[in-house]
Design a protein around this motif. Sequence first.
Motif, PDB file in Angstrom:
ATOM      1  N   VAL A  15       0.844  -1.188   0.000  1.00 15.15           N
ATOM      2  CA  VAL A  15       0.000   0.000   0.000  1.00 15.15           C
ATOM      3  C   VAL A  15       0.880   1.238   0.000  1.00 15.15           C
ATOM      4  O   VAL A  15       1.860   1.306   0.738  1.00 15.15           O
ATOM      5  CB  VAL A  15      -0.932   0.021   1.242  1.00 15.15           C
ATOM      6  CG1 VAL A  15      -1.725   1.310   1.305  1.00 15.15           C
ATOM      7  CG2 VAL A  15      -1.856  -1.177   1.238  1.00 15.15           C
ATOM      8  N   THR A  16       0.553   2.199  -0.862  1.00 14.89           N
ATOM      9  CA  THR A  16       1.286   3.464  -0.893  1.00 14.89           C
ATOM     10  C   THR A  16       0.322   4.610  -0.614  1.00 14.89           C
ATOM     11  O   THR A  16      -0.829   4.588  -1.039  1.00 14.89           O
ATOM     12  CB  THR A  16       1.974   3.698  -2.255  1.00 14.89           C
ATOM     13  OG1 THR A  16       0.978   3.689  -3.271  1.00 14.89           O
ATOM     14  CG2 THR A  16       3.019   2.647  -2.551  1.00 14.89           C
ATOM     15  N   ILE A  17       0.811   5.604   0.113  1.00 13.90           N
ATOM     16  CA  ILE A  17       0.011   6.774   0.449  1.00 13.90           C
ATOM     17  C   ILE A  17       0.789   8.009   0.026  1.00 13.90           C
ATOM     18  O   ILE A  17       1.961   8.151   0.373  1.00 13.90           O
ATOM     19  CB  ILE A  17      -0.296   6.838   1.950  1.00 13.90           C
ATOM     20  CG1 ILE A  17      -1.092   5.605   2.367  1.00 13.90           C
ATOM     21  CG2 ILE A  17      -1.061   8.105   2.292  1.00 13.90           C
ATOM     22  CD1 ILE A  17      -1.348   5.510   3.847  1.00 13.90           C
ATOM     23  N   THR A  18       0.120   8.884  -0.740  1.00 13.23           N
ATOM     24  CA  THR A  18       0.740  10.135  -1.153  1.00 13.23           C
ATOM     25  C   THR A  18      -0.207  11.283  -0.823  1.00 13.23           C
ATOM     26  O   THR A  18      -1.420  11.110  -0.792  1.00 13.23           O
ATOM     27  CB  THR A  18       1.045  10.154  -2.660  1.00 13.23           C
ATOM     28  OG1 THR A  18      -0.169   9.927  -3.382  1.00 13.23           O
ATOM     29  CG2 THR A  18       2.069   9.105  -3.037  1.00 13.23           C
ATOM     30  N   LYS A  25      -3.998  10.252  -1.437  1.00 19.39           N
ATOM     31  CA  LYS A  25      -4.279   9.156  -2.349  1.00 19.39           C
ATOM     32  C   LYS A  25      -3.678   7.879  -1.774  1.00 19.39           C
ATOM     33  O   LYS A  25      -2.488   7.822  -1.469  1.00 19.39           O
ATOM     34  CB  LYS A  25      -3.655   9.460  -3.709  1.00 19.39           C
ATOM     35  CG  LYS A  25      -3.909   8.460  -4.785  1.00 19.39           C
ATOM     36  CD  LYS A  25      -3.292   8.975  -6.071  1.00 19.39           C
ATOM     37  CE  LYS A  25      -3.464   8.065  -7.222  1.00 19.39           C
ATOM     38  NZ  LYS A  25      -2.819   8.598  -8.436  1.00 19.39           N
ATOM     39  N   VAL A  26      -4.523   6.862  -1.593  1.00 16.37           N
ATOM     40  CA  VAL A  26      -4.097   5.569  -1.063  1.00 16.37           C
ATOM     41  C   VAL A  26      -4.277   4.543  -2.173  1.00 16.37           C
ATOM     42  O   VAL A  26      -5.385   4.378  -2.693  1.00 16.37           O
ATOM     43  CB  VAL A  26      -4.932   5.160   0.174  1.00 16.37           C
ATOM     44  CG1 VAL A  26      -4.464   3.824   0.705  1.00 16.37           C
ATOM     45  CG2 VAL A  26      -4.871   6.238   1.242  1.00 16.37           C
ATOM     46  N   THR A  27      -3.187   3.875  -2.521  1.00 17.26           N
ATOM     47  CA  THR A  27      -3.220   2.884  -3.592  1.00 17.26           C
ATOM     48  C   THR A  27      -2.747   1.551  -3.030  1.00 17.26           C
ATOM     49  O   THR A  27      -1.727   1.480  -2.344  1.00 17.26           O
ATOM     50  CB  THR A  27      -2.300   3.306  -4.750  1.00 17.26           C
ATOM     51  OG1 THR A  27      -2.661   4.630  -5.162  1.00 17.26           O
ATOM     52  CG2 THR A  27      -2.422   2.366  -5.930  1.00 17.26           C
ATOM     53  N   GLY A  28      -3.502   0.497  -3.329  1.00 19.32           N
ATOM     54  CA  GLY A  28      -3.151  -0.836  -2.849  1.00 19.32           C
ATOM     55  C   GLY A  28      -3.604  -1.896  -3.833  1.00 19.32           C
ATOM     56  O   GLY A  28      -4.096  -1.586  -4.922  1.00 19.32           O
ATOM     57  N   GLY A  31      -7.285  -1.586  -5.121  1.00 16.90           N
ATOM     58  CA  GLY A  31      -7.761  -0.386  -5.790  1.00 16.90           C
ATOM     59  C   GLY A  31      -7.145   0.872  -5.240  1.00 16.90           C
ATOM     60  O   GLY A  31      -6.057   0.858  -4.660  1.00 16.90           O
ATOM     61  N   GLU A  32      -7.885   1.972  -5.419  1.00 18.83           N
ATOM     62  CA  GLU A  32      -7.370   3.287  -5.061  1.00 18.83           C
ATOM     63  C   GLU A  32      -8.472   4.123  -4.414  1.00 18.83           C
ATOM     64  O   GLU A  32      -9.622   4.067  -4.830  1.00 18.83           O
ATOM     65  CB  GLU A  32      -6.877   3.960  -6.345  1.00 18.83           C
ATOM     66  CG  GLU A  32      -6.349   5.348  -6.175  1.00 18.83           C
ATOM     67  CD  GLU A  32      -5.886   5.922  -7.501  1.00 18.83           C
ATOM     68  OE1 GLU A  32      -4.918   5.391  -8.069  1.00 18.83           O
ATOM     69  OE2 GLU A  32      -6.519   6.881  -7.954  1.00 18.83           O
ATOM     70  N   LEU A  33      -8.098   4.899  -3.383  1.00 17.08           N
ATOM     71  CA  LEU A  33      -9.022   5.815  -2.722  1.00 17.08           C
ATOM     72  C   LEU A  33      -8.376   7.184  -2.658  1.00 17.08           C
ATOM     73  O   LEU A  33      -7.166   7.295  -2.491  1.00 17.08           O
ATOM     74  CB  LEU A  33      -9.326   5.360  -1.291  1.00 17.08           C
ATOM     75  CG  LEU A  33     -10.060   4.053  -1.108  1.00 17.08           C
ATOM     76  CD1 LEU A  33     -10.072   3.668   0.374  1.00 17.08           C
ATOM     77  CD2 LEU A  33     -11.478   4.179  -1.616  1.00 17.08           C
ATOM     78  N   THR A  34      -9.191   8.230  -2.770  1.00 16.42           N
ATOM     79  CA  THR A  34      -8.686   9.585  -2.600  1.00 16.42           C
ATOM     80  C   THR A  34      -9.645  10.345  -1.689  1.00 16.42           C
ATOM     81  O   THR A  34     -10.845  10.061  -1.653  1.00 16.42           O
ATOM     82  CB  THR A  34      -8.562  10.356  -3.934  1.00 16.42           C
ATOM     83  OG1 THR A  34      -9.845  10.418  -4.545  1.00 16.42           O
ATOM     84  CG2 THR A  34      -7.562   9.708  -4.859  1.00 16.42           C
TER      85      THR A  34
END
Length: 66
Positions: A15-18, A25-28, A31-34
Amino acid sequence: MSRIGNRKIEIPSGVTITEENGIVKVTGPNGELTTTLVNGITVKVEENTLEVLRKNDTYKAMHGTI
């Protein structure tokens, strides 16, 4: 009163968080959430932890909801 807003959140592997311009933005693997941060609230990502911070106590009510 809950202190959950003060906890550091462990980021799972994969999981990456930017954060850019107030948008997190959280991507794993699923999927992806913003989400857009409220003024006065920031996030700090260090290695495998995420910390939600507030500018001052004026933003205390929104701190825990993020």
